[in-house]
Design a protein around this motif. Structure first.
Motif, mmCIF file in Angstrom:
data_model
loop_
_atom_site.group_PDB
_atom_site.id
_atom_site.type_symbol
_atom_site.label_atom_id
_atom_site.label_comp_id
_atom_site.label_asym_id
_atom_site.label_seq_id
_atom_site.Cartn_x
_atom_site.Cartn_y
_atom_site.Cartn_z
ATOM 1 N N LEU A 160 56.080 3.023 68.263
ATOM 2 C CA LEU A 160 55.510 2.411 69.460
ATOM 3 C C LEU A 160 55.348 0.925 69.212
ATOM 4 O O LEU A 160 54.712 0.533 68.229
ATOM 5 N N ASP A 161 55.905 0.117 70.081
ATOM 6 C CA ASP A 161 55.801 -1.337 69.954
ATOM 7 C C ASP A 161 56.191 -1.809 68.560
ATOM 8 O O ASP A 161 55.561 -2.693 67.978
ATOM 9 N N GLY A 162 57.222 -1.191 67.989
ATOM 10 C CA GLY A 162 57.734 -1.602 66.694
ATOM 11 C C GLY A 162 56.949 -1.089 65.505
ATOM 12 O O GLY A 162 57.241 -1.446 64.364
ATOM 13 N N GLU A 163 55.945 -0.236 65.741
ATOM 14 C CA GLU A 163 55.140 0.302 64.643
ATOM 15 C C GLU A 163 55.316 1.818 64.558
ATOM 16 O O GLU A 163 55.374 2.503 65.579
ATOM 17 N N VAL A 164 55.377 2.312 63.330
ATOM 18 C CA VAL A 164 55.526 3.739 63.082
ATOM 19 C C VAL A 164 54.153 4.404 63.158
ATOM 20 O O VAL A 164 53.176 3.891 62.607
ATOM 21 N N ARG A 165 54.103 5.546 63.844
ATOM 22 C CA ARG A 165 52.853 6.324 63.883
ATOM 23 C C ARG A 165 52.759 7.147 62.601
ATOM 24 O O ARG A 165 53.664 7.891 62.262
ATOM 25 N N TRP A 166 51.655 6.981 61.900
ATOM 26 C CA TRP A 166 51.303 7.790 60.736
ATOM 27 C C TRP A 166 50.212 8.748 61.178
ATOM 28 O O TRP A 166 49.331 8.358 61.961
ATOM 29 N N VAL A 167 50.227 9.988 60.686
ATOM 30 C CA VAL A 167 49.255 10.978 61.138
ATOM 31 C C VAL A 167 48.748 11.848 59.992
ATOM 32 O O VAL A 167 49.405 11.993 58.957
ATOM 33 N N SER A 168 47.592 12.447 60.218
ATOM 34 C CA SER A 168 47.084 13.539 59.397
ATOM 35 C C SER A 168 46.320 14.445 60.326
ATOM 36 O O SER A 168 45.850 14.023 61.376
ATOM 37 N N GLY A 169 46.175 15.679 59.942
ATOM 38 C CA GLY A 169 45.432 16.619 60.761
ATOM 39 C C GLY A 169 46.332 17.670 61.348
ATOM 40 O O GLY A 169 47.548 17.589 61.264
ATOM 41 N N PRO A 170 45.736 18.652 61.996
ATOM 42 C CA PRO A 170 46.487 19.810 62.483
ATOM 43 C C PRO A 170 47.323 19.545 63.729
ATOM 44 O O PRO A 170 48.254 20.253 63.993
ATOM 45 N N HIS A 171 46.991 18.542 64.486
ATOM 46 C CA HIS A 171 47.650 18.278 65.785
ATOM 47 C C HIS A 171 48.475 17.006 65.630
ATOM 48 O O HIS A 171 47.986 15.919 65.865
ATOM 49 N N THR A 172 49.732 17.149 65.190
ATOM 50 C CA THR A 172 50.492 15.964 64.821
ATOM 51 C C THR A 172 51.880 15.898 65.460
ATOM 52 O O THR A 172 52.867 15.729 64.779
ATOM 53 N N PRO A 173 51.983 16.041 66.786
ATOM 54 C CA PRO A 173 53.299 15.907 67.406
ATOM 55 C C PRO A 173 53.787 14.473 67.304
ATOM 56 O O PRO A 173 53.010 13.541 67.352
ATOM 57 N N GLY A 174 55.119 14.322 67.157
ATOM 58 C CA GLY A 174 55.741 12.990 67.162
ATOM 59 C C GLY A 174 55.266 12.171 66.063
ATOM 60 O O GLY A 174 55.131 11.042 65.981
#
Length: 174
Positions: free
Chosen positions: A160-174
């Motif tokens: 998004l806007d040139g930045e990568v989404r990093w995630v943790s947790g059980p609900h991690t689409p995309g």
């Protein structure tokens, strides 16, 4: 919608204090180095612009109530501002999500401050029911990627806007 309010946090030698408009003068110095904007764009905020931003942020929520805003000034001994951590809260169905951001002034970088401060915020938020954490990081910002990885976040394919989404947790689409 009721959002939690930032509380003072301590981790080792760091103190995280809820943001106040009065912090703008000291933080303007911390945020003055143009190298901080290499990956995010923009430039160092003027004192008046920073005060206006802080007046908005200390409200604690967006005007429509769909987001909660939590902001902390990170302090190191003997009582010097070194940066900040922020979290934007949103509810996605039954899942409360926090998007985290952190900035540490160049004089304080390389000491683990961002990891420890953001980790303290992540733990505090998890104890208040936040189930998923996100960070948006420029693909060339190796330092922030290391912080995110140490926090248990992993990169996704979403940009998004040139930045990568990093995630943790059980609900991690995309």
């Amino acid at each position: 919608m009721t959002w939690p309010s930032a509380e003072p946090l301590t981790t080792g030698d760091l103190r995280l204090e809820p943001l106040r408009v009065a912090d703008a003068e000291e933080m303007a110095g911390v945020l003055a180095d143009e190298s901080l904007y290499r990956f995010t764009g923009g430039s160092a905020p003027s004192l008046s612009r920073l005060r206006a931003r802080y007046r908005s942020q200390v409200r604690g929520a967006s005007s429509d109530g769909t987001q909660g805003w939590l902001n902390w000034v990170v302090r190191v001994a003997p009582d010097r501002a070194a940066g900040f951590v922020q979290a934007t809260l949103e509810d996605h169905g039954p899942v409360r999500v926090a998007s985290l951001g952190w900035v540490v002034g160049p004089a304080w970088q390389g000491r683990g401050i961002a990891t420890r401060a953001a980790g303290a915020v992540l733990g505090w938020l998890a104890s208040r029911g936040v189930a998923e954490f996100r960070a948006y990081i420029h693909p060339d910002n190796a330092a922030s990627q290391r912080v995110a990885a140490k926090l248990g976040l992993r990169p996704t394919a979403l940009v998004l806007d040139g930045e990568v989404r990093w995630v943790s947790g059980p609900h991690t689409p995309g």
